[in-house]
Design an enzyme around this catalytic site. Sequence first.
Site, mmCIF file in Angstrom:
data_model
loop_
_atom_site.group_PDB
_atom_site.id
_atom_site.type_symbol
_atom_site.label_atom_id
_atom_site.label_comp_id
_atom_site.label_asym_id
_atom_site.label_seq_id
_atom_site.Cartn_x
_atom_site.Cartn_y
_atom_site.Cartn_z
ATOM 1 N N ASP A 132 -20.206 36.686 79.808
ATOM 2 C CA ASP A 132 -20.159 37.975 80.512
ATOM 3 C C ASP A 132 -21.572 38.508 80.708
ATOM 4 O O ASP A 132 -21.785 39.725 80.727
ATOM 5 C CB ASP A 132 -19.313 38.967 79.708
ATOM 6 C CG ASP A 132 -18.934 40.197 80.531
ATOM 7 O OD1 ASP A 132 -18.609 41.228 79.916
ATOM 8 O OD2 ASP A 132 -18.981 40.106 81.779
ATOM 9 N N LYS A 147 -24.797 36.441 85.891
ATOM 10 C CA LYS A 147 -23.824 35.516 86.507
ATOM 11 C C LYS A 147 -24.482 34.193 86.900
ATOM 12 O O LYS A 147 -23.828 33.163 86.910
ATOM 13 C CB LYS A 147 -23.152 36.182 87.707
ATOM 14 C CG LYS A 147 -22.564 37.556 87.367
ATOM 15 C CD LYS A 147 -21.786 37.571 86.041
ATOM 16 C CE LYS A 147 -21.583 38.975 85.520
ATOM 17 N NZ LYS A 147 -21.075 39.002 84.112
ATOM 18 N N ASP A 173 -15.983 35.939 82.591
ATOM 19 C CA ASP A 173 -15.667 37.154 83.339
ATOM 20 C C ASP A 173 -16.357 37.099 84.710
ATOM 21 O O ASP A 173 -17.333 36.378 84.905
ATOM 22 C CB ASP A 173 -16.156 38.395 82.573
ATOM 23 C CG ASP A 173 -15.653 39.687 83.208
ATOM 24 O OD1 ASP A 173 -16.320 40.722 83.033
ATOM 25 O OD2 ASP A 173 -14.598 39.665 83.876
ATOM 26 N N ASN A 174 -15.827 37.866 85.681
ATOM 27 C CA ASN A 174 -16.489 38.110 86.965
ATOM 28 C C ASN A 174 -16.651 36.887 87.859
ATOM 29 O O ASN A 174 -17.622 36.811 88.623
ATOM 30 C CB ASN A 174 -17.881 38.725 86.746
ATOM 31 C CG ASN A 174 -17.849 39.903 85.824
ATOM 32 O OD1 ASN A 174 -18.449 39.870 84.745
ATOM 33 N ND2 ASN A 174 -17.144 40.952 86.228
ATOM 34 N N GLU A 231 -13.123 45.658 86.751
ATOM 35 C CA GLU A 231 -12.793 46.748 85.814
ATOM 36 C C GLU A 231 -12.743 48.117 86.495
ATOM 37 O O GLU A 231 -13.616 48.494 87.249
ATOM 38 C CB GLU A 231 -13.806 46.784 84.645
ATOM 39 C CG GLU A 231 -15.266 46.724 85.038
ATOM 40 C CD GLU A 231 -15.817 45.309 85.043
ATOM 41 O OE1 GLU A 231 -15.045 44.368 85.267
ATOM 42 O OE2 GLU A 231 -17.022 45.146 84.878
HETATM 43 O O1 763 Z 1 -23.997 42.027 85.543
HETATM 44 C C1 763 Z 1 -22.987 42.057 84.848
HETATM 45 N N1 763 Z 1 -23.025 41.690 83.552
HETATM 46 C C2 763 Z 1 -24.306 41.216 82.958
HETATM 47 C C3 763 Z 1 -25.172 42.369 82.460
HETATM 48 C C4 763 Z 1 -26.549 41.900 82.070
HETATM 49 O O2 763 Z 1 -26.480 40.851 81.115
HETATM 50 C C5 763 Z 1 -27.762 40.459 80.634
HETATM 51 N N2 763 Z 1 -27.549 39.666 79.435
HETATM 52 C C6 763 Z 1 -26.759 40.012 78.391
HETATM 53 C C7 763 Z 1 -26.846 39.026 77.437
HETATM 54 C C8 763 Z 1 -27.720 38.039 77.916
HETATM 55 C C9 763 Z 1 -28.197 36.826 77.377
HETATM 56 N N3 763 Z 1 -29.081 36.087 78.095
HETATM 57 C C10 763 Z 1 -29.492 36.512 79.316
HETATM 58 C C11 763 Z 1 -29.050 37.692 79.903
HETATM 59 C C12 763 Z 1 -28.155 38.450 79.167
HETATM 60 C C13 763 Z 1 -21.714 42.591 85.404
HETATM 61 C C14 763 Z 1 -21.761 43.274 86.633
HETATM 62 C C15 763 Z 1 -20.594 43.811 87.192
HETATM 63 C C16 763 Z 1 -20.647 44.529 88.489
HETATM 64 C C17 763 Z 1 -19.628 44.362 89.431
HETATM 65 C C18 763 Z 1 -19.653 45.049 90.635
HETATM 66 C C19 763 Z 1 -20.724 45.893 90.922
HETATM 67 F F1 763 Z 1 -20.752 46.573 92.081
HETATM 68 C C20 763 Z 1 -21.752 46.057 89.989
HETATM 69 C C21 763 Z 1 -21.711 45.385 88.785
HETATM 70 C C22 763 Z 1 -19.365 43.694 86.525
HETATM 71 C C23 763 Z 1 -19.323 43.006 85.317
HETATM 72 O O3 763 Z 1 -18.140 42.871 84.630
HETATM 73 C C24 763 Z 1 -20.474 42.452 84.750
HETATM 74 O O4 763 Z 1 -20.358 41.756 83.561
HETATM 75 MG MG MG Z 2 -18.283 41.377 83.117
#
Ligand code: 763
Ligand code: MG
Length: 214
Positions: A141, A144, A169-170, A199
């Site tokens: 998650d 992406k 997810d996603n 979500e």
């Molecule tokens: O971007 C998303 N998640 C990621 C966060 C950063 O994660 C950074 N991150 C966290 C550990 C980790 C470990 N290594 C590298 C990067 C690492 C994410 C985005 C959306 C979304 C959907 C529509 C929109 F209009 C805007 C946003 C929905 C979701 O459910 C998501 O999960």
């Molecule tokens: Mg997500």
Amino acid sequence: TRSTRPQRMLKAVQKNGTKGNPESVISAIDYFCKHSEWAMNVGDEKGSILDSVVTEVNPSTVLELGTYCGYSTVRIARLLSPGTKLITLEFNPVNAAVARQIIAYAGLQDKVILVEGSSGDLIPQMKERFGIMTFDFIFLDHWKDRYLPDIKLFEECGLLRKGSVLLADNVICPGTPEYLEYVRNSPRYESKYYPAHLEYTKVEDGLEKSVFLG
Ligand SMILES: O=C(NCCCOCn1ccc2cnccc21)c1cc(-c2ccc(F)cc2)cc(O)c1O
Ligand SMILES: [Mg+2]
């Protein structure tokens, strides 16, 4: 400086949740996201699918990539057998600090190891730092565009065993097309798509469950 959305979410949990009650923390976050501010937690609809997969797998070793505020961490940790811990990785230190407090408010801090850093750096350290042989369950998650390189890293580091379950997810929104193409076409995985919605919205999204075949 102005508070962040995760910090405002933490305040809502402390106001509306019940200390030591994971269900109340989950409900307080969902309420905040539906009535105050949208946030990128896996949410209640996809969260129920996550719950059912975790319950089915009943994992002894768990990794989550992307803690954010700890919502899915709480969902997973509340279902784990006594003595089982989950490792969760978060890149953003401000979010990690909020997640620690939300996880602790739920009373699940003893079931969670939250590590700050990037998956590319931390996955190769799993065996030596945490004494992990293989993971029974992995929840993806995070960024992406890291899903595909990271599943390949899991293979290279020998962190998967026959039957390891990866839940992503996603896969529709924001989308992980290269990851989907890989797990759906590789003979080394058996994949299944669980349709749902982004979500707290009506936008199409879903989870992809992939079982490593060895
Ligand atoms: O971007 C998303 N998640 C990621 C966060 C950063 O994660 C950074 N991150 C966290 C550990 C980790 C470990 N290594 C590298 C990067 C690492 C994410 C985005 C959306 C979304 C959907 C529509 C929109 F209009 C805007 C946003 C929905 C979701 O459910 C998501 O999960
Ligand atoms: Mg997500």
